[in-house]
Write a protein that holds these residues in place. Structure first.
Motif, PDB file in Angstrom:
ATOM      1  N   LEU A  96     -27.374   8.124 -25.929  1.00 56.24           N
ATOM      2  CA  LEU A  96     -25.942   8.011 -25.677  1.00 56.24           C
ATOM      3  C   LEU A  96     -25.215   7.956 -27.013  1.00 56.24           C
ATOM      4  O   LEU A  96     -25.679   7.314 -27.957  1.00 56.24           O
ATOM      5  N   ARG A  97     -24.102   8.659 -27.085  1.00 53.94           N
ATOM      6  CA  ARG A  97     -23.285   8.634 -28.296  1.00 53.94           C
ATOM      7  C   ARG A  97     -21.822   8.650 -27.872  1.00 53.94           C
ATOM      8  O   ARG A  97     -21.448   9.353 -26.920  1.00 53.94           O
ATOM      9  N   GLY A  98     -20.989   7.878 -28.558  1.00 55.26           N
ATOM     10  CA  GLY A  98     -19.576   7.859 -28.185  1.00 55.26           C
ATOM     11  C   GLY A  98     -18.716   7.224 -29.250  1.00 55.26           C
ATOM     12  O   GLY A  98     -19.194   6.762 -30.291  1.00 55.26           O
ATOM     13  N   GLY A  99     -17.431   7.223 -28.978  1.00 59.20           N
ATOM     14  CA  GLY A  99     -16.486   6.637 -29.912  1.00 59.20           C
ATOM     15  C   GLY A  99     -15.108   6.529 -29.308  1.00 59.20           C
ATOM     16  O   GLY A  99     -14.808   7.129 -28.265  1.00 59.20           O
ATOM     17  N   ILE A 100     -14.253   5.751 -29.985  1.00 54.73           N
ATOM     18  CA  ILE A 100     -12.886   5.556 -29.516  1.00 54.73           C
ATOM     19  C   ILE A 100     -12.015   5.253 -30.728  1.00 54.73           C
ATOM     20  O   ILE A 100     -12.478   4.634 -31.703  1.00 54.73           O
ATOM     21  N   GLY A 101     -10.773   5.745 -30.711  1.00 55.44           N
ATOM     22  CA  GLY A 101      -9.898   5.509 -31.849  1.00 55.44           C
ATOM     23  C   GLY A 101      -8.515   6.093 -31.638  1.00 55.44           C
ATOM     24  O   GLY A 101      -8.148   6.484 -30.525  1.00 55.44           O
ATOM     25  N   MET A 102      -7.750   6.169 -32.724  1.00 58.75           N
ATOM     26  CA  MET A 102      -6.389   6.693 -32.684  1.00 58.75           C
ATOM     27  C   MET A 102      -6.174   7.639 -33.853  1.00 58.75           C
ATOM     28  O   MET A 102      -6.716   7.413 -34.944  1.00 58.75           O
ATOM     29  N   ALA A 103      -5.384   8.703 -33.635  1.00 56.38           N
ATOM     30  CA  ALA A 103      -4.974   9.611 -34.708  1.00 56.38           C
ATOM     31  C   ALA A 103      -3.466   9.475 -34.869  1.00 56.38           C
ATOM     32  O   ALA A 103      -2.711   9.675 -33.906  1.00 56.38           O
ATOM     33  N   ILE A 104      -3.031   9.112 -36.079  1.00 55.16           N
ATOM     34  CA  ILE A 104      -1.621   8.823 -36.322  1.00 55.16           C
ATOM     35  C   ILE A 104      -1.109   9.716 -37.454  1.00 55.16           C
ATOM     36  O   ILE A 104      -1.361   9.446 -38.640  1.00 55.16           O
ATOM     37  N   LEU A 122     -17.679  10.561 -25.091  1.00 56.24           N
ATOM     38  CA  LEU A 122     -18.953  10.004 -24.670  1.00 56.24           C
ATOM     39  C   LEU A 122     -19.901  11.155 -24.388  1.00 56.24           C
ATOM     40  O   LEU A 122     -19.557  12.078 -23.643  1.00 56.24           O
ATOM     41  N   ALA A 123     -21.075  11.128 -25.000  1.00 53.72           N
ATOM     42  CA  ALA A 123     -22.070  12.188 -24.821  1.00 53.72           C
ATOM     43  C   ALA A 123     -23.375  11.589 -24.325  1.00 53.72           C
ATOM     44  O   ALA A 123     -23.783  10.503 -24.751  1.00 53.72           O
ATOM     45  N   VAL A 124     -24.023  12.306 -23.404  1.00 53.65           N
ATOM     46  CA  VAL A 124     -25.326  11.924 -22.888  1.00 53.65           C
ATOM     47  C   VAL A 124     -26.300  13.064 -23.174  1.00 53.65           C
ATOM     48  O   VAL A 124     -26.017  14.227 -22.840  1.00 53.65           O
ATOM     49  N   GLY A 125     -27.420  12.749 -23.807  1.00 53.13           N
ATOM     50  CA  GLY A 125     -28.398  13.781 -24.145  1.00 53.13           C
ATOM     51  C   GLY A 125     -29.814  13.318 -23.904  1.00 53.13           C
ATOM     52  O   GLY A 125     -30.070  12.128 -23.652  1.00 53.13           O
TER      53      GLY A 125
END
Length: 204
Positions: A96-104, A122-125
């Motif tokens: 599992l690989r993922g992330g969360i954030g903001m682009a400003i 979110l990625a599942v491999g």
């Protein structure tokens, strides 16, 4: 209109917990724009490892996008993007690989029609082969879901874009890896019909 991009991503480890990621978009080509081929927006990202075990890695990253590209190709924007990322392998070959954030964006946002967004993925491999079975070593098939939601008032609506990317990664041998996928938008309005992705990676 069709758009083509090409670039390099370089990771510069400074210690076991800190590295610098450099994204160099050496060509961005967009049909129909006055200047249809140009250099893109260079991006530099300090990455700090929050924790690392055999099963889970977590990192905190801060990307700085610089306005080195041309507005006609959707570039020329300065932005800052704080984000959190993780990687996990709790069971056999499942990853599992993922992330969360903001682009400003803070420079040329109006001119380039760039918006502040809340984004995540979110990625599942799954690993199908061992590392030494080149050219199909570490063969991973995956599906990645990506989204971003506009959070500013620079347009009449707060749009949400969602895409899905099925893809693969394989070890070719001699620390070379081949990566590929096709990104499909599943939300409306669609910014594009589909986007093929291909990469070649060398691990030092």
């Amino acid at each position: 209109d069709d758009q083509y991009t090409g670039g390099d991503t370089i990771y510069l480890p400074l210690s076991r917990r800190f590295e610098i990621q450099c994204d160099i978009p050496f060509i961005v080509s967009k049909e129909g724009s006055p200047d249809d081929t140009s250099f893109g927006d260079f991006q530099i990202t300090p990455r700090f490892i929050l924790s690392e075990t055999r099963a889970v890695t977590q990192s905190l990253n801060l990307s700085f996008r610089t306005p080195t590209g041309d507005e006609d190709t959707g570039n020329g924007v300065a932005a800052v993007t704080p984000n959190y990322q993780f990687w996990a392998n709790w069971w056999q070959g499942l990853v599992l690989r993922g992330g969360i954030g903001m682009a400003i964006p803070y420079h040329n946002a109006e001119e380039a029609n760039a918006r502040s967004v809340f984004a995540g993925n979110l990625a599942v491999g799954y690993y199908f082969t061992p590392h030494d079975r080149a050219p199909i070593g570490d063969l991973v098939g995956y599906v990645s879901a990506n989204f971003n939601h506009a959070i500013d008032n620079r347009a009449p609506s707060d749009t949400t874009n969602v895409t899905v990317t099925p893809g693969f990664r394989t070890h070719l041998g001699q620390n070379w890896y081949l990566l590929g996928g096709v990104e499909f938008p599943i939300s409306a309005p669609k910014a594009f019909d589909y986007q093929p992705l291909l990469g070649l990676m060398l691990v030092f």
